[in-house]
Design an enzyme around this catalytic site. Structure first.
Site, PDB file in Angstrom:
ATOM      1  N   GLY A  31       1.697  -1.368   1.746  1.00  0.00           N
ATOM      2  CA  GLY A  31       1.962  -2.432   0.784  1.00  0.00           C
ATOM      3  C   GLY A  31       2.786  -1.963  -0.407  1.00  0.00           C
ATOM      4  O   GLY A  31       3.385  -0.901  -0.389  1.00  0.00           O
ATOM      5  N   GLY A  36      12.812  -0.647   1.672  1.00  0.00           N
ATOM      6  CA  GLY A  36      12.585   0.219   2.843  1.00  0.00           C
ATOM      7  C   GLY A  36      11.675  -0.470   3.844  1.00  0.00           C
ATOM      8  O   GLY A  36      11.982  -0.572   5.041  1.00  0.00           O
ATOM      9  N   HIS A  37      10.536  -0.977   3.338  1.00  0.00           N
ATOM     10  CA  HIS A  37       9.618  -1.711   4.214  1.00  0.00           C
ATOM     11  C   HIS A  37      10.298  -2.945   4.810  1.00  0.00           C
ATOM     12  O   HIS A  37      10.115  -3.274   5.985  1.00  0.00           O
ATOM     13  CB  HIS A  37       8.402  -2.206   3.414  1.00  0.00           C
ATOM     14  CG  HIS A  37       7.602  -1.137   2.743  1.00  0.00           C
ATOM     15  ND1 HIS A  37       7.513  -1.022   1.371  1.00  0.00           N
ATOM     16  CD2 HIS A  37       6.812  -0.155   3.243  1.00  0.00           C
ATOM     17  CE1 HIS A  37       6.712  -0.017   1.070  1.00  0.00           C
ATOM     18  NE2 HIS A  37       6.270   0.540   2.178  1.00  0.00           N
TER      19      HIS A  37
HETATM   20  P1  AMP Z   1       4.158   3.313   3.242  1.00  0.00           P
HETATM   21  O1  AMP Z   1       3.829   1.941   2.758  1.00  0.00           O
HETATM   22  O2  AMP Z   1       4.656   4.235   2.178  1.00  0.00           O
HETATM   23  O3  AMP Z   1       3.067   3.912   4.096  1.00  0.00           O
HETATM   24  O4  AMP Z   1       5.400   3.136   4.217  1.00  0.00           O
HETATM   25  C1  AMP Z   1       5.342   2.265   5.317  1.00  0.00           C
HETATM   26  C2  AMP Z   1       6.520   2.498   6.198  1.00  0.00           C
HETATM   27  O5  AMP Z   1       7.722   2.280   5.457  1.00  0.00           O
HETATM   28  C3  AMP Z   1       6.597   3.942   6.719  1.00  0.00           C
HETATM   29  O6  AMP Z   1       7.003   3.923   8.078  1.00  0.00           O
HETATM   30  C4  AMP Z   1       7.632   4.561   5.835  1.00  0.00           C
HETATM   31  O7  AMP Z   1       8.308   5.645   6.430  1.00  0.00           O
HETATM   32  C5  AMP Z   1       8.553   3.399   5.596  1.00  0.00           C
HETATM   33  N1  AMP Z   1       9.344   3.627   4.380  1.00  0.00           N
HETATM   34  C6  AMP Z   1       8.862   3.882   3.142  1.00  0.00           C
HETATM   35  N2  AMP Z   1       9.880   4.092   2.287  1.00  0.00           N
HETATM   36  C7  AMP Z   1      11.026   3.963   3.010  1.00  0.00           C
HETATM   37  C8  AMP Z   1      12.420   4.084   2.696  1.00  0.00           C
HETATM   38  N3  AMP Z   1      12.849   4.367   1.469  1.00  0.00           N
HETATM   39  N4  AMP Z   1      13.300   3.897   3.699  1.00  0.00           N
HETATM   40  C9  AMP Z   1      12.882   3.617   4.956  1.00  0.00           C
HETATM   41  N5  AMP Z   1      11.590   3.500   5.314  1.00  0.00           N
HETATM   42  C10 AMP Z   1      10.675   3.667   4.352  1.00  0.00           C
END
Ligand code: AMP
Length: 284
Positions: A31, A36-37
């Site tokens: 969340g 990116g998400h």
């Molecule tokens: P998180 O919410 O941080 O667990 O991230 C969820 C998903 O989003 C994971 O697969 C991350 O690798 C991806 N993610 C987070 N930040 C980025 C970003 N800057 N670029 C691409 N994917 C991202």
């Protein structure tokens, strides 16, 4: 878009979609969504009839001195962003739904050895056990055809691919490149913790990655020399302290000496109290 908190509800929605002949894409997140998400979600949207995004800050993957309690959360904002990215179902279970007896009483874990003890795993013991366990659980709940992960968490991708292969899980893993701010900083939910001076200092991560690429493009093949220039660059930033600087084999995550094929350049840097990561893969 539906927001569901129960395992039974999300299973029912997936079952219905399958009956309609749809394939299912899953985007697991913690969340506090950013671009990116949303890129992961749009990529899933383009490929599947049903897109499920999970939003769950997983207590199992945080160490006792880590930022679980203060990790940023905003489900209302996340829901409208997920809807704008075309998500069909947000699965946002409370901790009790995922761990009815409490996270401390979970007896079953997925343990991927060796590759989880390197890079981030060396500083965060148990982190990848928590990640692999919750991802396996989400795969069992949602049964996606494809699950989407960001290359920002390069080690996580390696661990999840290994887990799905070795446990014969019937899911494909797709990845998307790192999404960055205009000035290079990799997007992260943790960037909100940075004050203005730290935000500026955080550019040392993407600069390090760029420097590594430049050296590799110029023909440098000595991994220690790459680590050294990055160490010096990070050392020149007073607000930054490196946790690790790795130039490793992208599959085994073992440190390289000579770069003769593909290499993963990965780093974790503390900027004040905030730990940030960045990486690049050199295809060789
Ligand atoms: P998180 O919410 O941080 O667990 O991230 C969820 C998903 O989003 C994971 O697969 C991350 O690798 C991806 N993610 C987070 N930040 C980025 C970003 N800057 N670029 C691409 N994917 C991202």
């Amino acid at each position: 878009m539906k927001i569901v908190t129960g395992i039974a509800e999300v299973r029912a929605l997936v079952r219905q979609a399958r009956q309609e002949g749809k394939t299912v894409g899953l985007v697991p997140t913690m969340g506090f969504l950013h671009e990116g998400h949303l890129t992961l979600m749009r990529t899933a949207r383009a490929a599947h009839g049903l897109v499920v995004a999970s939003i769950f800050v997983n207590p199992l993957q945080f160490g006792p001195r880590e930022d679980y309690a203060v990790y940023p959360r905003d489900l209302d904002r996340d829901a409208s962003l997920a809807a704008s990215a075309g998500v069909d179902v947000v699965f946002a279970p409370p901790v009790e739904e995922m761990y009815p007896q409490g996270p401390a009483n979970v007896l079953t874990a997925v343990e991927v050895r060796d590759i989880t003890e390197r890079l981030c795993g060396a500083q965060r013991p148990g982190h990848f056990r928590g990640v692999a366990t919750v991802v396996a659980k989400l795969f069992n709940i949602v049964t996606p055809d494809v699950a989407y992960f960001g290359e920002k968490d390069a080690q996580q991708v390696v661990v999840i691919k290994r887990m799905t292969a070795e446990l014969s899980m019937d899911v494909a893993i797709a990845t998307v490149p790192i999404v960055r701010e205009a000035d290079g900083l990799a997007l992260s939910s943790r960037n909100v913790f940075l004050n203005p001076a730290e935000r500026q200092a955080a550019l040392v991560l993407s600069r390090s990655i760029r420097l590594a690429r430049e050296r590799l493009e110029a023909g440098e093949r000595n991994a220690a020399a790459i680590r050294k220039v990055i160490k010096e660059l990070i050392g020149s930033e007073p607000l930054a302290a490196s946790d690790y600087i790795s130039v490793c084999d992208p599959a085994t995550l073992r440190e390289l000496e000579a770069i003769e094929g593909p290499a993963l350049v990965a780093l974790a840097v503390r900027i004040g109290k905030t730990r940030l990561i960045d990486n690049m893969t050199w295809e060789g």
